[in-house]
Design an enzyme around this catalytic site. Structure first.
Site, short mmCIF file in Angstrom:
data_model
loop_
_atom_site.label_atom_id
_atom_site.label_comp_id
_atom_site.label_asym_id
_atom_site.label_seq_id
_atom_site.Cartn_x
_atom_site.Cartn_y
_atom_site.Cartn_z
CE LYS A 1 -44.33 -111.92 -32.20
NZ LYS A 1 -44.35 -111.12 -33.42
CE LYS B 1 -42.07 -113.82 -38.83
NZ LYS B 1 -43.11 -113.45 -39.78
CE LYS C 1 -51.48 -114.23 -37.87
NZ LYS C 1 -50.68 -113.41 -38.77
P1 AMP Z 1 -48.84 -110.96 -37.59
O1 AMP Z 1 -49.48 -112.03 -36.78
O2 AMP Z 1 -47.35 -110.98 -37.44
O3 AMP Z 1 -49.32 -110.85 -38.99
O4 AMP Z 1 -49.29 -109.60 -36.88
C1 AMP Z 1 -50.46 -108.88 -37.19
C2 AMP Z 1 -50.60 -107.73 -36.22
O5 AMP Z 1 -50.80 -108.21 -34.89
C3 AMP Z 1 -49.36 -106.81 -36.16
O6 AMP Z 1 -49.79 -105.47 -36.01
C4 AMP Z 1 -48.65 -107.28 -34.93
O7 AMP Z 1 -47.87 -106.27 -34.35
C5 AMP Z 1 -49.80 -107.67 -34.02
N1 AMP Z 1 -49.40 -108.74 -33.08
C6 AMP Z 1 -48.95 -109.97 -33.42
N2 AMP Z 1 -48.66 -110.71 -32.33
C7 AMP Z 1 -48.92 -109.90 -31.26
C8 AMP Z 1 -48.82 -110.08 -29.85
N3 AMP Z 1 -48.40 -111.22 -29.32
N4 AMP Z 1 -49.17 -109.04 -29.06
C9 AMP Z 1 -49.61 -107.87 -29.59
N5 AMP Z 1 -49.74 -107.64 -30.91
C10 AMP Z 1 -49.39 -108.63 -31.75
#
Ligand code: AMP
Ligand code: TRP
Length: 352
Positions: free
Chosen positions: A209, A125, A212
């Site tokens: 990956k 990041k 968002k």
């Molecule tokens: P975040 O979007 O970083 O707040 O992630 C929220 C949750 O979604 C966390 O448990 C991440 O590990 C999961 N997550 C985020 N992106 C992915 C992805 N591309 N594949 C699987 N899990 C994800």
């Protein structure tokens, strides 16, 4: 879904589940398949459930205040639309419960700089100019440890990318318990990481990956996308010209094909082998419409529900604030105990 086998259960701590998501953009299929769907299914089992919109984490990168507020409601709407029931789970946003930040400071004094230097998410990041990253981004994992341990939570459902942060949380708990001679004060929380779909990749680049924050909206399927958008994004997803192979091993050097098969398997709640048995020999011209149909069937309802919740922000705010009251009732006594352990007195309730 697997719970790490090497960890002995800490019987002195009741089962408590905690997880969180950042309000920094649109929730997508990766968030749902990697994490959110487990938050929902864990409502059937034992143990208290606490689900948080981690808005204090969001400001580790520059955000407009209004945007964080809107995204907080958006993530809350996704939780609700996916099936989180505020009667069975505590649903709230982090900034309303000040104990998270309070405990994070204490953990900043427990965690070591060397531990932070090993965190891969910070490196990703912060990008090339690390000197310009916020100090908050650097110590993000201690806030995450505080989120979990302020509830003495024992289980944390997350996608695979969060595994390293969970390990750090366990290190913080272990060191706190040792340093302050408070054996078993904090539990060592266990991650719950899905076996399939722990890491959904971008639809544009199978080595990145799904995220968002990816500037291309075509890289992800948002939970709020309608049927047309879902179908169009799948149709435009990057693929290679070869047909689908017979075995999973043959997908190894075909990241985009592998990702679409993994998405299909996760939505259909099956394994990649089973998907290949059905589609081996067929090209993406045939596979993509089937995947789109399945995705629309599964997510059409969630996206409609999300729009319904998002149309009533006052109701979302009411749910979050009721959840925050319940969350505070759990964290305040834990922080009182932490202060006792440190030799401090917390608040004005007792004379110094
Ligand atoms: P975040 O979007 O970083 O707040 O992630 C929220 C949750 O979604 C966390 O448990 C991440 O590990 C999961 N997550 C985020 N992106 C992915 C992805 N591309 N594949 C699987 N899990 C994800
Ligand atoms: N760091 C997590 C992510 O980026 C979000 C998060 C913050 C979290 N605090 C947490 C997840 C506590 C689980 C438990 O996805």
């Amino acid at each position: 879904m697997t719970e790490s086998p090497q960890t002995p259960k800490a019987p002195s701590h009741p089962r408590r589940i905690f997880s969180g998501m950042q309000p920094t953009g649109s929730l997508h299929l990766g968030n749902y398949l990697g994490a959110l769907r487990y938050f929902v299914s864990l409502q059937e089992g034992e143990g208290e459930r606490i689900y948080c919109v981690v808005d204090l984490h969001a400001i580790t990168m520059r955000q407009e205040p209004g945007a964080v507020r809107a995204a907080t409601r958006h993530v809350a709407a996704a939780y609700l639309a996916a099936g989180i029931d505020p009667a069975r789970s505590i649903l709230f946003n982090q900034s309303q419960v000040s104990e998270h930040a309070e405990l994070a400071w204490i953990f900043n004094c427990v965690a070591r700089i060397g531990w932070m230097n090993r965190m891969t998410q910070f490196k990703d990041k912060a990008g090339k100019d690390r000197e310009a990253a916020s100090v908050g981004l650097y110590v993000y994992p201690t806030l995450m440890a505080a989120d979990i341990l302020a509830y003495k939570a024992t289980h944390v459902p997350v996608g695979e990318d969060q595994k390293q942060h969970l390990e750090l949380t366990r290190d913080v708990a272990t060191k706190f318990n040792l340093d302050f001679n408070a054996p078993d004060f904090f539990p060592l929380p266990e991650p719950i990481i899905p076996a399939e779909a722990a890491r959904i990749m971008s639809l544009r680049d199978g080595k990145k990956k799904m995220s968002k924050s990816d500037p291309s909206d075509y890289s992800r399927i948002n939970l709020a996308d309608d049927a047309d958008a879902i179908a169009q994004k799948i149709r435009k997803a990057t693929t290679d010209p070869a047909p689908l192979p017979e075995t999973v091993e043959e997908l190894k050097d075909r990241p985009e094909a592998d990702n679409l098969v993994a998405i299909y398997a996760a939505i259909a709640e099956t394994e990649k082998e089973a998907v290949l048995r059905e589609f081996a020999g067929q090209g993406f011209g045939a596979f993509k419409p089937k995947l789109a149909e399945l995705a629309v069937e599964r997510f059409g309802k969630i996206s409609a529900e999300m729009r319904r919740y998002e149309a009533d922000p006052a109701e979302i705010d009411r749910i979050l604030s009721a959840g925050a009251d319940r969350a505070r009732a759990l964290t305040a006594p834990v922080l009182d105990q932490v202060y006792d352990v440190l030799g401090f007195v917390r608040g004005r309730a007792r004379p110094f």
